[in-house]
Design a protein around this motif. Structure first.
Motif: not given
Length: 280
Positions: A112-139
């Protein structure tokens, strides 16, 4: 170690005068979506809540909990499922470092969402897969600072260091120019799944990724708390104060009280009075 050459982010001393939270507009969008995940296996790490512990309800995703999950799984390939509005930057960086140091492949699925601190966590993935309708936010790092003018000046310097550390992570993972990353952080950038892939923040849009499923009564109660939390956040109320007010609206005692009931239903009259007070 991570299959990618991702940078380790050195731990910062947590300033005692700071309070960390997810941006209110992201909390609002996230609170409208279901939180439960699809069926999970024994090599799945779920990050489906605010980053950092909520001392009132006992919920929230912490580095301690993720570390325990990784120890339980052992040196196997893992899948990290994310639907989070972010929260505590320090916890986000700690979780990123834990996943970065995992001894096998790390696949991140943004449900669903990988925003703010969650987007930092997502960056640890060797592979990052986004579901349809999902969002990422960085700030840029965002928080509430309490103190005198000296504290404020010190805070500005610290925020420069925090923002630089975040840019290090995004730059290493995306391969984008540093100046472009800084511009995105300054602008508080929202990305759809396809935009995240195009910008290098993810690798693939996965049409088969299941959206979070609806939960039961417990989730409905949590959703009510989430919505009220969002309204208070929009009024500029710091997270610690929101938790105190929500405890009062729920008719619960102090979180340290062993008789406290984290799952208590919100008292609607008390909640309305609380909001009326905030708007006055």
């Amino acid at each position: 170690m991570s299959l990618r050459k991702l940078p380790e982010i050195k731990a910062f001393a947590r300033p005692q005068s700071f309070q960390w939270d997810a941006p209110s507009e992201v909390l609002a969008k996230w609170a409208e979506t279901p939180k439960a995940a699809a069926e999970e296996g024994d090599t799945v790490v779920s990050i489906l809540d605010v980053i950092g512990e909520d001392w009132w309800s006992g919920t929230g995703v912490t580095a301690k909990r993720v570390s325990a999950a990784l120890r339980s799984i052992g040196p196997k390939d893992i899948t990290v499922r994310i639907n989070s509005p972010g929260g505590d930057m320090f916890e986000g960086i700690a979780i990123y470092n834990l996943l970065r140091g995992h001894q096998a492949k790390v696949t991140v699925e943004v449900l669903g969402w990988a925003a703010s601190a969650a987007s930092i966590i997502a960056m640890a993935g060797d592979e990052i897969r986004m579901g349809l309708g999902s969002f990422m936010m960085v700030h840029n790092a965002w928080g509430v600072v309490m103190g005198n003018r000296h504290d404020m000046r010190d805070a500005a310097d610290l925020f420069d260091s925090f923002d630089s550390a975040l840019a290090d992570i995004y730059e290493a993972r995306t391969g984008a120019k540093r100046a472009a990353i800084v511009d995105m952080l300054d602008a508080e950038t929202f990305m759809s799944a396809s935009e995240a892939v195009a910008q290098g923040f993810a690798d693939i849009v996965d049409k088969d990724l299941a959206a979070p499923a609806e939960g039961g009564t417990g989730q409905s109660r949590a959703s009510a708390r989430d919505h009220l939390d969002v309204l208070l956040a929009r009024q500029g109320v710091p997270r610690a104060e929101r938790r105190r007010l929500l405890r009062e609206a729920s008719g619960t005692r102090d979180a340290a009280d062993p008789q406290d009931t984290p799952g208590a239903v919100l008292d609607i009259a008390a909640a309305r009075q609380l909001l009326a007070t905030m708007k006055a």
